[in-house]
Design a protein around this motif. Sequence first.
Motif, PDB file in Angstrom:
ATOM      1  N   TYR A  81      -0.666   0.859  -0.150  1.00 47.22           N
ATOM      2  CA  TYR A  81      -0.459  -0.396   0.562  1.00 47.22           C
ATOM      3  C   TYR A  81      -1.702  -0.819   1.325  1.00 47.22           C
ATOM      4  O   TYR A  81      -2.045  -1.994   1.370  1.00 47.22           O
ATOM      5  CB  TYR A  81       0.732  -0.271   1.506  1.00 47.22           C
ATOM      6  N   SER A 109       9.083  -2.211  -3.197  1.00 43.67           N
ATOM      7  CA  SER A 109       8.627  -0.850  -2.905  1.00 43.67           C
ATOM      8  C   SER A 109       9.584   0.137  -3.555  1.00 43.67           C
ATOM      9  O   SER A 109      10.730  -0.189  -3.846  1.00 43.67           O
ATOM     10  CB  SER A 109       8.576  -0.627  -1.395  1.00 43.67           C
ATOM     11  N   PRO A 134       3.106   0.110  -4.101  1.00 43.52           N
ATOM     12  CA  PRO A 134       4.191  -0.816  -4.444  1.00 43.52           C
ATOM     13  C   PRO A 134       4.579  -0.691  -5.913  1.00 43.52           C
ATOM     14  O   PRO A 134       3.744  -0.382  -6.764  1.00 43.52           O
ATOM     15  CB  PRO A 134       3.589  -2.200  -4.145  1.00 43.52           C
TER      16      PRO A 134
END
Lengths: 133, 323, 397
Positions: free
Chosen positions: C53, C310, C316
């Motif tokens: 992320y 997610s 992700p």
Amino acid sequence: MKLKPAAFIPELLRHLFKRPATIEYPFEKLKVPDDFRGTPVLKSELCIVCRACVRDCPAFAIEIETLSEEEKKYKMTIHNDRCIHCAQCVESCPTKALFMNDEFEIATDSRLKLKAEYTYTRPKKSGQQSQTG
Amino acid sequence: MAVIKALIYLLVYPGILFLFVYSTFCEWFDRKLYARLQNRIGPAYTGRSGILQPVADFLKLMFKEDIVPENADRTIFSSLPVIGLAIVLTAGLYLPLWNINVSVPSFNSFQGDIIVVLYLLSLPTLVLFLAGWHSTNFFSTLGGVRVLTMLFGYEVPLFLAVLSPAIVADSWRLAEIADFYQKFPFLLLFQIIGFFVAVVALQAKLERTPFDIPHAETEIVGGTFTEYSGKKLAFFRLMTDVEMVVGSGLIATVFLAGFSGGVFLGLLKFILKTLFVIAILSLIKAACSRIRIDQMVIFSWKYLAPLAVLQLLISIIVKGVIQ
Amino acid sequence: MKKITIPIGPQHPALKEPISLRITIEGEVVKHADVRLGYNHRGIEKLAESRTYIQNIYLVERICGICSHSHTTCYVQGVEKLCGLEVPKRGLYIRMLVCELERIHSHLLWLGVAAHEAGFDSLFMYTWRDREVVMDLLEIISGNRVHYAINTIGGVRRNLNEIQKEKILEGIKFLKKRTEYYTNLGTTEPTFVARIAGVGILPKEKAIALCAVGPTLRASGVSSDIRKDDPYAAYDEIPFDLCTADTCDVLGRVVVRVKELIESYKIVEYIIKNLPQGEIKVKAPRKIQPAEVVSRYEAPRGENIHYIKSNGTDKPERLKVRAPTLANYPATIEMLKNCFVADIPLIFAAIDPCICCAERFVELIDAKKGNSTVLSMAEIRKKYYSTETKRNVVWPL
């Protein structure tokens, strides 16, 4: 809305005898601000080899090699050719061993010249270090 | 002796060499002024404050790769730049700059030379059209058509405006017109409308903003010049520069009383007066945005042509009053 | 008259990025237009699935150079929603400050580009000169002129000090004066107005039907702005007006953008004067529980949407970007109909196109059979890159 012919001419003539806003770049350089994100540099005596920078670098530009486990000798390579100058490594570093200098004219003809290597030992006393690149 | 003088006239001053040097200087002047009006530096490195930049550009283009489109007529495509350059250089010879005796007509100054210069200045437009048409590229063709469409707009006002001082001076010879206004400079005050019409029409002839419609780069790439490269493009650029010098020289002759006073004073006057005209051209270029072709034609016939006719009327009345 | 199809692009002086417009013309009048995408696809969405992320912040920043902050903010807001982070007020305000400065720089840049497309190079030079002021401000705040990288998950990375605040106010004061001058000039200079007034008409109903966004939509008289409709960050606390125009043409788009500039100056001044004290960021977890989120953001060009899914790891599962330019393409085709050839660059530039923003998807379709295929990277290399990789160069990808 009323149209005014030649509305721009006074502004143009006003600038005719003013100093140009541009500068002759390679001969004259503008100053960069204090917190400029230039090229990442390692203060190797502070590095504790936690590899947070390696983990977080979005461009995979930092590599740490273990040269010898017993002597705690390590080699960090910063690939400036891949670096995107985001300074995430500086933020991730828990001991502030990495910082960004204000160099931005780093273009060369070969990407190998952009590699910065730091060889160091981990304990408190600072070992020998060499830098190429 | 006469032959040598004629040769010097053709090749050195005010022939090819002088026109080449002076047109590059004028391009530099135009670029520098344009840049300063826009708060930029402009050409800076080649020569003292970039004065040799146009020469450097010319030389660079001369050494560049020269491409002729496969479908194009090779002969016409290649000869057009040279023809265009030759035409404007010829037009330059008729400016009453040197080797002129006002009382005696000669090969470069005779009754009707003003018409010859005007028509010689119309020919490059035709050359540009042919260049666009023979490039066989769609953008060039569109540019070529636009060149001709624009010609119908500005040509009549330009002719009317340039000829009206001649009517007052009662001569079709450039040297005599200039000489006449030397004697009666106050008569030039009646030609102010004509001067501005002529300058705007010259701007259109030189295809500079707001009339750079035929080679509008954001619309039709390079327009007429899209397929031209290397030497040929260099010649076309030189042609436009020389055309600018000759056109502003013509306006300076008929509206600003010419360049009398021998070789050196005449040259000085020539430089000052043409630079004045070019400065106005640059100012117009900087102050406007490009207009559309339909707007250009409407503008010409709605404003320029009536103003030119008005100027003609004023000239005829002035002439009547003088007589 | 004969109909001809001409290619505007993928390489054309009017286009700053590669896109292909197939224009069918009759004389100088456009009869039909067609947009073809896919020249600038970089596979960023796929790449995002293989990065954490944190790393993705810098990746989505590079979707676009002009609205780099828009994409990061949109992304970061989504991630914050996913892990339920409460961003400190000061952090949100600094984030909004950069948003507005970016809007200022983007609109000034657009004004210059529009002027250049219309052949008005002096206005182009002047607006870009003044844009340098706001670029310098952004450099002072964030350390870089283009990729500010000020966002991080849970807040912003850099604080603001008193000297910086003063410099920002000073710069804004100068820009305010200049913008008022340009408003005046842009709507009164006859040659420029002649080029933009009544060009590229997009009626209100069409604008809504074709889902136009941002200034293009607002110039057709629809008041829609994510900052008002669905306030993110702390925009609900900030007083500002929504700018619209009802002329539905390029002139309207110029007016909307110039008005927005003035509003942005007000917002920046308000933010500087009412900057709350406190922390600028909170610590964010590295791994996020499975969930999905849609984040909306009003970029300078219009509504920007990021969808993030997610899956419990630190990467992700899916990131989908819908950039504002993509939403404006159908409207562009409508605007291009029955215009002059000379107006094509202006109309196209009026939506402020960012082509690389919109290039999110490429499908390989067999031209004869019509079925789509999937090619792996190895196959592409084998097929299209015949040269061997050089030695010495180690590339980890």
